[in-house]
Design a protein around this motif. Structure first.
Motif, short mmCIF file in Angstrom:
data_model
loop_
_atom_site.label_atom_id
_atom_site.label_comp_id
_atom_site.label_asym_id
_atom_site.label_seq_id
_atom_site.Cartn_x
_atom_site.Cartn_y
_atom_site.Cartn_z
N ILE A 139 0.82 -1.21 0.00
CA ILE A 139 0.00 0.00 0.00
C ILE A 139 0.85 1.27 0.00
O ILE A 139 0.33 2.36 0.10
CB ILE A 139 -0.99 0.03 1.19
CG1 ILE A 139 -0.26 0.12 2.51
CG2 ILE A 139 -1.94 -1.13 1.13
CD1 ILE A 139 -1.13 0.62 3.63
N ARG B 8 1.55 2.12 -5.18
CA ARG B 8 0.15 2.16 -5.58
C ARG B 8 -0.19 3.33 -6.50
O ARG B 8 -1.24 3.33 -7.11
CB ARG B 8 -0.74 2.26 -4.33
CG ARG B 8 -0.46 1.23 -3.30
CD ARG B 8 -1.20 0.03 -3.29
NE ARG B 8 -2.61 0.06 -3.50
CZ ARG B 8 -3.30 -1.04 -3.64
NH1 ARG B 8 -2.71 -2.19 -3.61
NH2 ARG B 8 -4.59 -0.99 -3.83
N ARG C 245 -4.15 -3.23 -6.69
CA ARG C 245 -5.52 -2.85 -6.29
C ARG C 245 -6.50 -3.96 -6.67
O ARG C 245 -7.38 -4.32 -5.90
CB ARG C 245 -5.91 -1.53 -6.94
CG ARG C 245 -5.29 -0.31 -6.27
CD ARG C 245 -5.83 0.99 -6.82
NE ARG C 245 -5.45 1.25 -8.20
CZ ARG C 245 -4.29 1.76 -8.59
NH1 ARG C 245 -3.37 2.09 -7.71
NH2 ARG C 245 -4.03 1.95 -9.87
N SER D 110 -6.01 -6.96 -4.37
CA SER D 110 -6.55 -6.68 -3.05
C SER D 110 -8.06 -6.87 -3.03
O SER D 110 -8.61 -7.53 -2.14
CB SER D 110 -6.18 -5.26 -2.62
OG SER D 110 -6.69 -4.97 -1.34
N LEU E 96 -10.00 -9.88 -0.95
CA LEU E 96 -11.05 -9.53 0.01
C LEU E 96 -12.35 -10.26 -0.33
O LEU E 96 -13.01 -10.84 0.55
CB LEU E 96 -11.27 -8.02 0.00
CG LEU E 96 -12.34 -7.47 0.94
CD1 LEU E 96 -12.00 -7.76 2.39
CD2 LEU E 96 -12.50 -5.97 0.71
N ARG F 253 -13.31 -5.95 6.34
CA ARG F 253 -12.43 -5.14 5.48
C ARG F 253 -11.22 -4.64 6.27
O ARG F 253 -10.09 -4.70 5.79
CB ARG F 253 -13.20 -3.98 4.85
CG ARG F 253 -14.15 -4.42 3.76
CD ARG F 253 -14.66 -3.26 2.90
NE ARG F 253 -15.14 -2.11 3.65
CZ ARG F 253 -16.41 -1.88 3.97
NH1 ARG F 253 -17.34 -2.74 3.61
NH2 ARG F 253 -16.76 -0.80 4.64
N TYR G 71 -8.81 -7.45 6.88
CA TYR G 71 -8.10 -7.79 5.64
C TYR G 71 -6.98 -6.79 5.35
O TYR G 71 -5.85 -7.17 5.04
CB TYR G 71 -9.09 -7.84 4.47
CG TYR G 71 -8.43 -8.17 3.16
CD1 TYR G 71 -8.09 -9.48 2.85
CD2 TYR G 71 -8.10 -7.18 2.24
CE1 TYR G 71 -7.47 -9.81 1.66
CE2 TYR G 71 -7.49 -7.49 1.04
CZ TYR G 71 -7.17 -8.80 0.76
OH TYR G 71 -6.53 -9.11 -0.41
N TYR G 72 -7.28 -5.50 5.47
CA TYR G 72 -6.27 -4.48 5.20
C TYR G 72 -5.12 -4.56 6.20
O TYR G 72 -3.95 -4.37 5.83
CB TYR G 72 -6.88 -3.09 5.17
CG TYR G 72 -7.95 -2.93 4.11
CD1 TYR G 72 -7.81 -3.50 2.85
CD2 TYR G 72 -9.12 -2.24 4.38
CE1 TYR G 72 -8.80 -3.37 1.88
CE2 TYR G 72 -10.11 -2.10 3.41
CZ TYR G 72 -9.94 -2.68 2.17
OH TYR G 72 -10.91 -2.55 1.21
N THR H 51 -2.93 -7.66 5.33
CA THR H 51 -2.17 -7.62 4.09
C THR H 51 -1.20 -6.44 4.00
O THR H 51 -0.56 -6.26 2.97
CB THR H 51 -3.10 -7.60 2.86
OG1 THR H 51 -3.97 -6.47 2.94
CG2 THR H 51 -3.91 -8.88 2.78
N ASP H 52 -1.07 -5.68 5.07
CA ASP H 52 -0.05 -4.62 5.08
C ASP H 52 0.99 -4.95 6.14
O ASP H 52 0.99 -4.39 7.22
CB ASP H 52 -0.65 -3.24 5.33
CG ASP H 52 0.42 -2.15 5.25
OD1 ASP H 52 1.47 -2.40 4.61
OD2 ASP H 52 0.21 -1.08 5.83
#
Length: 182
Positions: free
Chosen positions: A109, A114, A124, A127, A131, A144, A147-148, A151-152
């Protein structure tokens, strides 16, 4: 003769990528210029420019393999369901993080990653697809957010240099699975 020129060209291209990888990891994408890459290599900027017209082209070349591998993970996950799908996606994601450990400051991210180019669009898209595969077409706000967060891992990986690849893999796998257990 042509073969040795082609081999030299490929060595130079690889050197540009290796130098850029190291500088991106040390200074970030925005803190690295084509001139700095050239200076670090001890060549003229035109030598770097010959192989890559922009920094984004270098970044794309560095991330292409990882993006393609995770794209395959997403495709393969579509045939699974439930916990098997979640574990498969986490394992595939963690494997890409560990494999590109030296690029970890360029998290998926990061603005430089990005911002533009086909890599940004691919990330994007991946991702959104990940999700959806995990939580369906209408994930909750909590899903959400989980998930964010999962994944970061960009901020985590550089701080875990003392861990072996297997230890890092185990740590990230466990954390991601717990975070995604919403």
């Amino acid at each position: 003769m042509a073969s040795s020129r082609a081999e030299q060209a490929e060595r130079t291209r690889r050197a540009v990528l290796d130098t850029a990888r190291r500088l991106f990891a040390e200074r970030g994408f925005d803190g690295t210029s084509l001139q700095l890459i050239a200076d670090t290599m001890g060549v003229q900027k035109a030598n770097v420019y010959y192989y890559f017209r922009t920094k984004m082209a270098i970044l794309e070349a560095l991330l292409d393999g990882s993006v393609a591998a995770y794209e395959q993970t997403l495709a393969d996950a579509e045939g699974l369901e439930g916990l098997a799908r979640k574990e498969f996606l986490v394992d595939g994601f963690v494997e890409q993080v560990v494999a590109s450990r030296s690029m970890s400051p360029l998290s998926r991210i990061a603005p430089g990653v990005r911002r533009e180019g086909r890599i940004g669009e691919a990330l994007r898209s991946q991702s959104a697809r990940g999700l959806r595969l995990l939580f369906g077409d209408e994930p909750t706000v909590e899903q959400r957010a989980a998930y964010y967060m999962a994944t970061d891992v960009g901020p985590v990986v550089p701080r875990m240099k003392h861990l072996s690849d297997d230890e890092l893999r185990e740590l990230l796998r466990g954390l991601c699975l717990r975070i995604l257990d919403v």
